[in-house]
Structure formats: structure tokens, C-alpha cells
Scaffold this active site. Structure first.
Site, PDB file in Angstrom:
ATOM      1  N   MET A  55      29.454  88.245  32.785  1.00  0.00           N
ATOM      2  CA  MET A  55      28.045  88.039  33.138  1.00  0.00           C
ATOM      3  C   MET A  55      27.352  87.084  32.158  1.00  0.00           C
ATOM      4  O   MET A  55      26.584  86.219  32.563  1.00  0.00           O
ATOM      5  CB  MET A  55      27.311  89.381  33.177  1.00  0.00           C
ATOM      6  CG  MET A  55      25.932  89.292  33.785  1.00  0.00           C
ATOM      7  SD  MET A  55      25.080  90.871  33.807  1.00  0.00           S
ATOM      8  CE  MET A  55      26.067  91.818  34.934  1.00  0.00           C
ATOM      9  N   TYR A  57      37.815  90.743  31.281  1.00  0.00           N
ATOM     10  CA  TYR A  57      37.927  91.856  32.235  1.00  0.00           C
ATOM     11  C   TYR A  57      39.098  91.670  33.196  1.00  0.00           C
ATOM     12  O   TYR A  57      39.327  90.567  33.693  1.00  0.00           O
ATOM     13  CB  TYR A  57      36.658  91.943  33.092  1.00  0.00           C
ATOM     14  CG  TYR A  57      35.425  92.363  32.341  1.00  0.00           C
ATOM     15  CD1 TYR A  57      35.387  93.546  31.621  1.00  0.00           C
ATOM     16  CD2 TYR A  57      34.285  91.566  32.385  1.00  0.00           C
ATOM     17  CE1 TYR A  57      34.232  93.923  30.949  1.00  0.00           C
ATOM     18  CE2 TYR A  57      33.126  91.942  31.727  1.00  0.00           C
ATOM     19  CZ  TYR A  57      33.117  93.121  31.008  1.00  0.00           C
ATOM     20  OH  TYR A  57      31.975  93.495  30.346  1.00  0.00           O
ATOM     21  N   LYS A 105      13.350  68.684  47.110  1.00  0.00           N
ATOM     22  CA  LYS A 105      13.364  70.113  47.438  1.00  0.00           C
ATOM     23  C   LYS A 105      14.305  70.857  46.484  1.00  0.00           C
ATOM     24  O   LYS A 105      15.117  70.227  45.792  1.00  0.00           O
ATOM     25  CB  LYS A 105      13.797  70.311  48.892  1.00  0.00           C
ATOM     26  CG  LYS A 105      15.187  69.827  49.216  1.00  0.00           C
ATOM     27  CD  LYS A 105      15.510  70.050  50.687  1.00  0.00           C
ATOM     28  CE  LYS A 105      16.789  69.345  51.077  1.00  0.00           C
ATOM     29  NZ  LYS A 105      17.191  69.652  52.443  1.00  0.00           N
ATOM     30  N   ARG A 124      20.677  70.813  64.446  1.00  0.00           N
ATOM     31  CA  ARG A 124      19.872  71.706  63.606  1.00  0.00           C
ATOM     32  C   ARG A 124      18.467  71.616  64.182  1.00  0.00           C
ATOM     33  O   ARG A 124      18.312  71.681  65.387  1.00  0.00           O
ATOM     34  CB  ARG A 124      19.987  71.254  62.137  1.00  0.00           C
ATOM     35  CG  ARG A 124      19.916  72.380  61.144  1.00  0.00           C
ATOM     36  CD  ARG A 124      20.247  71.933  59.731  1.00  0.00           C
ATOM     37  NE  ARG A 124      19.325  70.949  59.176  1.00  0.00           N
ATOM     38  CZ  ARG A 124      19.418  70.438  57.954  1.00  0.00           C
ATOM     39  NH1 ARG A 124      20.405  70.785  57.155  1.00  0.00           N
ATOM     40  NH2 ARG A 124      18.549  69.547  57.521  1.00  0.00           N
TER      41      ARG A 124
END
Ligand code: PLP
Length: 382
Positions: free
Chosen positions: A315, A267, A34, A133
Site C-alpha cells: 500500500m 507480501y 479534463k 458514443r
């Protein structure tokens, strides 16, 4: 290409063989693929496992089952571990995907969909033995299983559970839920119900608790060469059970320059140099999945040497300090660096990144964006 992952399929092959050796000839190995095979690339990993004899795959979404059904030849058994929404159920039933069924209402819904499709639905009944769950509580399992056997369009093909603490290193954390599961199995047998394919173990239970192997095991993490609990790895390595991580993550230097003492970096000026400092700007950032939490704490391998991250991860960029590299190493713009995985004699592990980010190795590889290019060694032909 400024950032990409390299997937070592030879290591996946080794890990599958290691798990097969642990399992012996009886239990089925269900490869859990998965979430893009925990970030490693769904199709290539599944084909590699299939070439090693794996016949069952665990997925979380119907869309993953569809991809695998089209990619794998010959077709394999696909088990949907997660929930399928109403509109996807018909597709899954038509494709003969094995469906995890978690309660009676969902079982009835699957039965109705199967009736409409004109085909029986193969279902694995999920028993909650302590994870709280999905699944029906083991103590309430008997009427649930009976009800499912009585639904005319369900083919009960499996009974399963999932452990909460298999990676704790304490055998009782598996022994107790397993006992609840087996008590239900025995009660079903005593009432004459045919008990189908039983599966419970994840990687940790497979590696540390053989009585949980039953008819099959569902392994994800170990396939990818990651340890469920790195502190326990030495226990198994003493028995010659060694797993090899399969994923590396690379980027490139895009600029190298020296700044004077007293320069702030990136930054927010969260780092200030205290000496003339050689900096490398690396072409990766949080926009590529490189976590901003690594600001000022992570390291990147440049020619196999650890270089600390200075300032905040941006970024599309991150800045590393090259000043302490040995004098003979003069990195240049355009050269490769390693964010995760081995280089030279060193290695940045998923566990190391996870420790910086207060998370687990699963999250480190699984959250790598599917859009990051994956480069595979020796992919299996299909
Ligand atoms: C139901 C189920 N079974 C098996 C697995 C595989 O677990 P692991 O990756 O620890 O082997 C998972 C993973 O999250 C799961 O949700």
C-alpha cells in the site's frame, strides 16, 4: 514528502508551440484539460497554455469549468465535452460555458434551463461519425441540427465529432468519418443554415491528418508530450515534430539493507532471492497510485539506473533490487528515486508502464491521484 510529481511546464510550452506550428494560423487549438489536465494539474497547465496564446479549453465537468473560469485571466472559452447533470446546467449556462449537446432531448433540457436562467445557452452539436458514443448519427444529423437552431434559447456555436481510430496510422480511419461529418456540413449549407465552428480532431488526427483540422482541434495527449501511438512517433520526428513528456513521478528510498539468499520479499512471498541481495524499500505504493500490477515486473530508476521491483507492491511501499548497481553507487535512505520520467541517461516512460499494465499512456498519468503533490517548474504568474 515521500512521493510527488514534477511537472515540466517548459515542455508543455514547447508542445503547445509545436501544435501551433502544425496547425498554422487558421485553426483554433482547444486544449483538453479534463481529468486534472490528464493528471498534470489543471490550473497550472491551463495558465501555461493561455500564456502561449491558447484561448479555448475542453473540460469534462462543470466543476472544472468553474475552476478555470476563476483561475484564468483574461477569461477563456470553455467547452464542456461531457454531460452536465440537470442541477449543474444552470450554473454552466450562467457562466456562458459552451455545452456539448448530444441529442434532441438534452437540447430541449438545455433550452428550458436557459429560459429559466434568462440567458441563451451556447451549444456545440455532437455528431456521431462512427465512435458510437455520444452524439446523433451523421445520417440523422440534419433534423437534429435544424431542431436545435429552432430552439429559442440555444445559440448554436459549434458542430463537432470525435474519431474512434485516429491513432491507427491508417488515413482512411479519419478520412471516412470526416467525410460523413463534411457531408452533413454541406447539406446544412445547401439548406441555408449557418454552419458554425467545426471541430473534430484529437491529437492523433491533428498530427497525422491535416485535412481534419477544420476550424479547430481538440488536443489533450500531445500537449502533455505523449504520443497517441508511440509506434508512429518516428514518422513525425522525421518532420521535426518532437513532443516532450512533461510529467515525472518521484519517491524516496526509506531503507537500504542486504538480505541472504533464500529470503522471500514482500507480501505473499512471490519473489525469493537467489543470492545475497541488496534491497531498497521505496516510500510509495498502491495507496499513492503506484499500480500493484507492477509487482515483480516494473523497474525504478535509482541514480538513473534501472532496478527491478521484487515482490508485490504494497500500500505504501515497494521493494527494489539494488544488487546490480555499479559498485561506486551506494544508495542511502532518504535519496530520491524515479518511478516515471527521466533520470541519468535513462527514462521510464508512461508507455513503458502502460505496456506492463496492459493499458494506455492516458490512463497512467490520468489516474495519478490529485492528492499527490505536484511540483511545477517556473509556473506562470497570474
Ligand atoms: C471529445 C474529446 N475530444 C478530444 C479529446 C482529446 O484527445 P487526445 O488526448 O487524444 O488529444 C478527448 C479525449 O479523450 C475527447 O474525449
Amino acid at each position: 514528502m515521500l512521493t510527488w510529481c514534477e511537472i515540466n511546464l517548459a515542455h508543455i510550452r514547447h508542445n503547445v508551440r509545436t501544435l501551433r506550428r502544425v496547425l498554422g494560423s487558421g485553426p483554433e487549438l482547444i486544449a483538453v484539460v479534463k481529468a486534472n489536465a490528464y493528471g498534470h494539474g489543471l490550473i497550472e497547465v491551463a495558465r501555461t497554455c493561455q500564456a502561449e496564446g491558447v484561448r479555448w479549453f475542453g473540460v469534462a465537468e462543470v466543476a472544472e469549468a468553474v475552476v478555470l473560469q476563476e483561475a484564468l485571466d483574461p477569461p477563456c472559452q470553455l467547452l464542456l465535452l461531457g454531460y452536465a447533470e440537470a442541477e449543474e446546467l444552470a450554473e454552466a449556462v450562467r457562466r456562458r460555458v459552451h455545452l456539448g449537446v448530444f441529442d434532441e432531448a438534452y437540447a430541449e433540457q438545455v433550452d428550458q434551463v436557459a429560459a429559466a436562467v434568462g440567458q441563451s445557452a451556447r451549444v456545440h452539436l455532437k455528431i456521431d461519425t462512427g465512435l458510437s458514443r455520444q452524439g446523433v448519427l451523421a445520417a440523422e444529423g440534419l433534423p437534429f441540427v435544424r431542431a436545435c437552431f429552432n430552439l429559442p434559447h440555444l445559440e448554436v456555436a459549434g458542430l463537432w465529432t470525435h474519431f474512434a481510430c485516429a491513432d491507427s496510422g491508417h488515413p482512411e480511419d479519419v478520412a471516412q468519418p470526416l467525410a460523413r461529418f463534411l457531408t452533413l456540413r454541406d447539406a446544412l449549407r445547401a439548406q441555408g443554415w449557418p454552419v458554425p465552428f467545426l471541430h473534430a480532431a484529437n491529437s492523433a488526427a491533428t498530427l497525422f491528418y491535416p485535412p481534419a483540422h477544420l476550424d479547430g482541434v481538440r488536443c489533450g495527449l500531445a500537449l502533455y508530450g505523449l504520443w497517441p501511438n508511440p509506434a508512429l512517433a518516428p514518422r513525425l520526428e522525421a518532420q521535426a515534430i518532437v513532443l516532450f513528456p512533461a510529467l515525472s513521478w518521484k519517491s524516496k528510498l526509506v531503507q537500504v539493507k542486504t538480505v541472504p539468499a533464500g529470503s522471500s520479499v514482500s507480501y505473499g512471498a512471490s519473489f525469493t532471492t537467489t543470492r545475497p541481495t541488496r534491497l531498497g524499500v521505496v516510500g510509495v505504493g498502491y495507496g499513492d497510485g503506484y499500480d500493484r500490477g507492477l509487482s515483480n515486473v516494473g523497474e525504478i530508476l535509482v541514480r538513473g539506473v534501472r532496478c527491478p521491483i521484487r515482490g508485490r507492491v504494497c500500500m505504501k511501499h515497494v521493494v527494489v533490487d539494488l544488487t546490480d548497481l555499479p559498485a561506486e553507487i551506494t544508495p542511502r535512505a532518504g535519496e530520491e528515486v524515479t518511478l516515471l520520467g527521466p533520470a541519468g541517461g535513462d527514462c521510464i516512460t508512461a508507455d513503458e508502464l502502460a505496456a506492463h499494465l496492459d493499458t494506455i499512456n492516458y490512463e497512467i498519468t490520468t489516474r495519478l491521484p490529485p492528492t499527490l503533490p505536484r511540483v511545477f517548474d517556473d509556473p506562470p504568474a497570474n
